[in-house]
Design an enzyme around this catalytic site. Structure first.
Site, PDB file in Angstrom:
ATOM      1  N   GLN A 189      37.510  -6.018 -13.691  1.00  0.00           N
ATOM      2  CA  GLN A 189      37.275  -4.658 -14.156  1.00  0.00           C
ATOM      3  C   GLN A 189      36.215  -4.567 -15.253  1.00  0.00           C
ATOM      4  O   GLN A 189      35.684  -3.488 -15.494  1.00  0.00           O
ATOM      5  CB  GLN A 189      38.583  -4.045 -14.644  1.00  0.00           C
ATOM      6  CG  GLN A 189      39.601  -3.848 -13.526  1.00  0.00           C
ATOM      7  CD  GLN A 189      40.901  -3.265 -14.027  1.00  0.00           C
ATOM      8  OE1 GLN A 189      41.854  -3.982 -14.281  1.00  0.00           O
ATOM      9  NE2 GLN A 189      40.955  -1.959 -14.182  1.00  0.00           N
ATOM     10  N   GLU A 203      51.800  -7.849 -12.471  1.00  0.00           N
ATOM     11  CA  GLU A 203      52.411  -6.760 -11.702  1.00  0.00           C
ATOM     12  C   GLU A 203      52.518  -7.060 -10.205  1.00  0.00           C
ATOM     13  O   GLU A 203      51.892  -6.403  -9.369  1.00  0.00           O
ATOM     14  CB  GLU A 203      51.613  -5.471 -11.909  1.00  0.00           C
ATOM     15  CG  GLU A 203      51.532  -5.048 -13.358  1.00  0.00           C
ATOM     16  CD  GLU A 203      50.674  -3.817 -13.558  1.00  0.00           C
ATOM     17  OE1 GLU A 203      50.860  -3.136 -14.574  1.00  0.00           O
ATOM     18  OE2 GLU A 203      49.805  -3.517 -12.710  1.00  0.00           O
TER      19      GLU A 203
END
Length: 412
Positions: free
Chosen positions: A18, A158
């Site tokens: 990112q 996650e």
């Protein structure tokens, strides 16, 4: 005056893909090349150019009085081809981690944050047997070459969100929808990868603290009716747990670990709806009266205390590995920061052993399928010049961190 425990970690969180840019050897780069996959045709080709600007970015973290930062090491850079390792990239990450240490910032290192090498994904990725073992040469290389600079680890980011977005929703590679069986295969393999990585780290660095990051998406019953309570519990079961063996489930947060990492942002209400078999027989909608972020979900800072108190019976240290607000409204972000951190402090007073808070994220970046349209950062990044500018929320967070929570008593 409100005060957090001595030694509390005040940080931000990021993920390599990112922010780094020029990461063309992983599955997300291939995914980007498919028309319509990324909002507005955005690309992470440059991202925030953090790969080259990390010193500047870490200096900004120091100015924001951070004493910790969560970042990921990109598997596809370290092991671009199966069994082949890039010594130049290993040196790069040594420089990155060394710079954090020089700035007085403790790194929490994530080993898998949603991205995998192309060679791995082309062989079936996390859906195939043996995928956890394919992950381990990379883990061993990082442990051996970089472990002396790391004492706080997050193996997998996650797993529930990764599996759901890739094989249930279709927003992540490989873009499958409604494949419940694949979701369970992926989470099961990720669980095995975590356990293998945990063992590898602890054997080499026994004093290190190792955990993983679990995403806690609150699913609240739409009413007191039994069927709505059942719908919410059933949906939460899928999000919060992963398979251990056929017919058996185990909570992600109860996986073998030294600490619990928890990411929490938002929640929705669930109502039983027999007309929606592909959606687990439920209708989901935002909580009335609760503000909605740009991601489209309700966000209530008081939920953080509830989420943290769920972990109290486990009697383990807790790190909030991610929490933040997707919004262009920085005044709302300031209010939210103060309110959510006040609820963290209440949870600590309740007896939850919270050791640190990592705000998502330090700077606006490439938010996966949403591109650059979602702004979570405490630092603005000009998309043309890439110039960084600390927002008022970043300055507020600096005051809170510097005072170890004391600034929560003052106005923004």
């Amino acid at each position: 005056m409100k005060q957090f425990p001595d030694g509390f970690l005040w940080g931000t969180a990021s993920a390599a893909y990112q922010v780094e840019g020029d990461n063309k050897n992983c599955d997300w780069w291939e995914w980007e090349q498919q028309p319509g996959r990324i909002a507005n045709g955005d690309s992470a080709a440059i991202a925030c150019d953090h790969y080259h600007r990390y010193r500047e970015d870490f200096a900004l973290l120091r100015e924001m009085k951070q004493n910790a930062h969560r970042l990921s090491i990109e598997w596809s850079r370290i092991e671009p081809s199966e069994g082949e390792f890039d010594s130049r990239q290993i040196r790069h990450y040594r420089d990155v981690l060394g710079e954090l240490r020089e700035q007085g910032i403790r790194p929490m290192v994530t080993l898998h944050h949603f991205t995998s090498p192309l060679w791995f994904s082309h062989k079936g990725g996390w859906t195939v047997p043996g995928s956890a073992h394919a992950f381990m040469p990379f883990v061993h290389k990082v442990v051996d070459e970089l472990g002396d600079l790391i004492d706080l680890w997050c193996t997998i980011n996650e797993p529930n969100i990764y599996a759901a977005n890739g094989w249930m929703v279709g927003e992540f590679p490989p873009g499958r929808q409604g494949d419940v069986a694949a979701v369970y295969r992926v989470t099961s393999n990720l669980r095995r990868a975590h356990e293998l990585a945990y063992g590898a780290i602890k054997r080499r660095w026994p004093d290190a603290s190792v955990g993983l990051s679990h995403h806690r998406f609150l699913l609240l019953p739409a009413s007191g009716k039994k069927r709505d309570r059942w719908a919410a519990r059933a949906a939460q079961l899928v999000l919060d747990q992963w398979p251990v063996a056929p017919g058996q489930l185990r909570k992600v947060v109860e996986a073998e670990c030294d600490h619990i990492g928890i990411a929490h942002y938002w929640g929705v209400m669930c109502a039983f709806d027999p007309s929606r078999p592909k959606e687990q027989f439920m209708r989901r909608f935002n909580v009335p009266g609760v503000p909605v972020t740009d991601m489209g979900w309700s966000a209530d800072p008081s939920w953080m205390r509830m989420v943290l108190n769920e972990l109290r019976p486990l009697n383990k240290p807790v790190y909030i590995t991610e929490n933040g607000l997707a919004s262009n409204d920085d005044e709302w972000r300031q209010r939210y920061l103060k309110e959510v951190l006040s609820n963290v402090l209440l949870a600590i007073e309740d007896g939850v052993d919270v050791r640190g808070y990592f705000h998502w994220t330090n700077m606006d970046n490439f938010e996966w399928a949403r591109g650059y349209s979602m702004r979570f950062g405490l630092i603005d990044v000009d998309r043309k010049s890439l110039e960084r500018r600390t927002k008022a929320s970043g300055r507020l967070y600096a005051r809170i961190a510097q005072s170890n929570g004391g600034a929560l008593d003052s106005a923004p």
